[in-house]
Scaffold this active site. Structure first.
Site, PDB file in Angstrom:
ATOM      1  CD  GLU A  67      -2.828  -0.966  -0.043  1.00 24.94           C
ATOM      2  OE1 GLU A  67      -3.666   0.049  -0.375  1.00 24.94           O
ATOM      3  OE2 GLU A  67      -3.080  -2.123  -0.889  1.00 24.94           O
ATOM      4  CB  SER A 106     -49.144 -38.210  -0.488  1.00 21.80           C
ATOM      5  OG  SER A 106     -50.269 -38.401  -1.627  1.00 21.80           O
TER       6      SER A 106
END
Length: 729
Positions: free
Chosen positions: A141, A430
């Protein structure tokens, strides 16, 4: 004195100039005009002199204006620096950047499996953090971090050159910001979050990250103020604690724990490079999103560290050969849907809207969660055609309602997505039938009671005549309740429902956990009502545990981080009895026959008893299979989100296969325990007039429906007498 003949004699000086003409004496200058130096003659042509003069004029003018403007600008910067310096608070006030708290979720073993919100792993500082991490951040950086006063003209010039070369504006893209300037941006140039002034925290942070010339100009005095207020290590400490690093991790400590399961003080070169690489684009390079992309980015960072002598040749080569990998928990990313469900089930002020850091202990079993995810992936990869949009959901729970695994869709490793296990209400088909038979069994019928499977027509007020049909279009005549359920016979089930009463069926279903309003008409028995998979699986858990209702739950305990006392506990578990234990044991046997000899044969487990029920709704829009072993209950739903009918899929097909694959993995390594079910030989086989008109009235001699069959010789005589009275059928 005069000479001969009256002439003046010759002087000695005159003799020296004899024969030469003496120069005339200069004329006296007029009074008032003193003599001055003579102007030198100008050299060069007049065009050259003109250009030179103009250049000198412009330079003198520019200098005169420039130093004044510079003085003014410098004064403004100095005053702004002083102003920002006065506003800065002590270092500790800026360490934790969050305005909200976080939620950490633990599984049943106490291991972290998910996070929600932005987590803060705790304060770290530049002096004690791993030197590899500190060097990786600086190398990536701001390699001149320890040499500048807050801004780097060389860095800005380089960024402008790159931006222009790539066709962007001078300040678009690369900004050339130093770490100090990035900290200034992270601190939002001293503007604190005010809920009353901002629509949301996201809008506030978006404004903080906003670029532009004016924003860059304001960064300069703020960066100078930071450099004046804090040391270099303190500025780097702020950066290490406040930077966002993807996956909800705020600060390098939280990120190291999230991705690697260790502290930022302990990471090595490869891990440090991966963490530092996230700063460029946290979401894109997060290793939980794409590990290979994150490793490639880390390789670039390692190269920078090596070039700047932060790594030896050996360290560099070793880190490249052994890239960082995620921890087991981070790699699994298990339980995303489950975590979302738990967050929704807890109080909002302690979950989604918490301002504190919260720890939630849950019921999740990561082994079972992985088993469910793997099973679904296997079936969908091998059995569905490419490009299919079909979806599925899975729930696994214990008999007391403790949810152990949850898959809310095909993409298991997500958070915040639509959860088909808890949010999708679909017709149950079902899979609802066991509750019809539960009502009958609890009223005194038994698993061997005879019911008729034959054409049936009922008059429905307001709708007219209604005639249910069986799936196979055929009819079997007199059959037992066990046969009716095992083969999912519609006509027989409707007859049972009508015989015991729809109100009784609704009551049993509601007490087992159905929260929605159930249908009023006779189609109630065939599952036309809607429910969620979680609700249905919880209802089946009530059958396994002997007839007691359960409320599915996932949260066991909620407390604040660092506190021992719980703020909230378990909400759910076993409730009141719904049907008798004897009825539940008979129903379990009937559902066992569904898998052994009925519609659910594809779910059969080798060497282990299992019970369950298939379900397929009208037009095959939904397919279900829900079943259980002695250890766990599991439910599977399959369908399309837009209700498109499934092609060639019934509950006894792919859902049953998914259930089988889930339970094979779930039960792996555990002893095979028998199901708590009744012995069919203990019950008399006899018809019921309401459900079998051919019985001609009352039940067989002296035997009410549901009466347990006597044993021994007495049982034999009862069976023989019953057969004689029924004409041998």
């Amino acid at each position: 004195m005069s000479g001969k003949g009256g002439r003046r004699p010759t002087l000695v000086a005159d003799k020296r100039y004899r024969g030469a003409t003496p120069k005339p004496a200069p004329k006296p200058k007029a009074a008032g005009k003193p003599a001055g130096p003579r102007r030198p003659r100008r050299k060069g042509s007049w065009p050259v002199r003109l250009v030179t003069g103009m250049f000198a004029f412009v330079f003198r003018t520019a200098w005169a204006i420039g130093w004044r403007l510079g003085f003014v600008a410098g004064s403004v910067v100095a005053l702004a620096t002083i102003y920002f310096y006065a506003q800065l608070q002590p270092l500790d006030a800026y360490i934790d950047a969050r305005t909200k708290g976080s939620v950490t979720l633990l599984d049943r073993e106490g291991q972290v499996f998910a996070w929600r919100g932005e987590t803060f792993g705790g304060q770290i500082d530049a002096a004690s953090v791993s030197p590899y991490l500190r060097n990786a951040v600086v190398a990536t950086e701001d390699k001149r971090f320890y040499g500048h006063l807050g801004i780097s003209p060389r860095g800005i010039a380089g960024a402008v050159r790159i931006n222009l070369a790539e066709g962007r504006g001078p300040l678009e893209g690369n900004g050339g910001s130093t770490i100090t300037q990035q900290v200034a941006k992270l601190l939002c140039l001293g503007v604190e979050y005010d809920p009353a002034a901002w629509k949301s925290e996201g809008a506030y942070e978006e404004d903080c990250r906003r670029g532009g010339v004016w924003r860059k100009i304001k960064e300069v005095p703020f960066a100078f103020a930071l450099e004046a207020k804090f040391s270099k290590d303190e500025i780097l400490t702020l950066y290490l604690n406040r930077a966002y690093l993807g996956a909800g991790a705020r600060g390098f400590e939280a990120a190291a724990q999230r991705y690697f399961g260790k502290s930022a003080n302990e990471v090595g070169p490869a891990e440090a490079a991966m963490l530092a690489g996230l700063l460029k684009a946290p979401t894109r390079y997060a290793p939980t999103a794409n590990l290979k992309r994150s490793q490639d980015r880390a390789a670039v960072v390692l190269g920078l560290m090596h070039d700047q002598d932060y790594l030896t040749d050996a360290q560099y080569q070793d880190a490249l050969a052994n890239p960082a990998r995620l921890s087991k928990a981070a790699a699994a990313r298990a339980g995303g849907y489950f975590a979302d469900w738990v967050m929704e089930s807890g109080p909002a002020f302690l979950t989604s809207d918490t301002t504190e850091d919260v720890i939630i202990r849950t019921t999740l079993d990561q082994r079972l969660q992985n088993a469910a995810e793997e099973a679904l992936q296997q079936i969908f990869s091998n059995r569905l055609k490419a490009g299919s949009k079909a979806q599925a959901a899975i729930v696994v729970m214990s008999a007391d309602g403790a949810v152990r695994a949850m898959v809310g869709g095909r993409d298991a490793q997500v958070s915040g997505a639509f959860n088909r296990a808890t949010q999708a209400k679909r017709q149950t088909g079902s899979t609802f039938k066991p509750f019809v038979y539960a009502a009958a069994l609890d009223m005194g019928w038994n698993l061997n009671t005879i019911v008729e499977d034959a054409p049936l027509t009922l008059h429905v007020p307001g709708s007219g005549e209604w005639s249910p049909k069986n799936y196979d279009k055929g009819y079997r005549g007199p059959i037992t309740l066990t046969e009716a359920l095992a083969n999912s016979i519609n006509t027989a089930t409707v007859r049972v429902s009508e015989a015991v009463g729809r109100d009784a069926v609704r009551e049993v279903a509601n007490n087992f956990g159905f929260e929605a309003d159930l249908a009023e008409g006779p189609a109630l028995a065939l599952g036309v009502s809607e429910s969620t998979l979680l609700e249905m699986t919880g209802a089946y858990a009530g059958i396994l545990n002997g007839g007691t209702s359960v409320r599915p739950y996932g949260m066991v305990e909620l407390r604040l981080q660092g506190e021992d006392a719980a703020l909230a506990g378990q909400e759910g578990g076993m409730g009141e009895r719904v049907i008798s234990e004897a009825a539940a044991r008979q129903l379990t046997y009937m559902m066992y026959q569904v898998i052994e000899n009925g519609t659910g044969r594809r779910a059969r487990l080798e060497g282990r008893q299992a019970a369950g029920k298939t379900g397929t709704t009208q037009a095959a829009r939904d397919a279900w299979f829900i079943g259980f072993t002695a250890d766990y209950v599991a439910g599977v739903w399959m369908g399309y989100d837009d209700n498109t009918p499934l092609t060639g899929v019934t509950g006894g097909g792919l859902p049953a296969e998914i259930w089988h694959e889930v339970m094979v993995r779930v039960e792996d390594g555990t002893p095979a325990l028998p199901l708590p079910m009744a012995n069919p030989g203990d019950y008399v086989s006899e018809p019921v007039a309401e459900a079998y008109p051919g019985a001609g009235g009352a039940p067989a001699q002296g035997t009410a429906p549901g009466r347990q069959r006597p044993s021994g010789a007495e049982g034999f005589l009862v069976d023989l007498l019953g057969a004689i009275l029924r004409g041998g059928n």
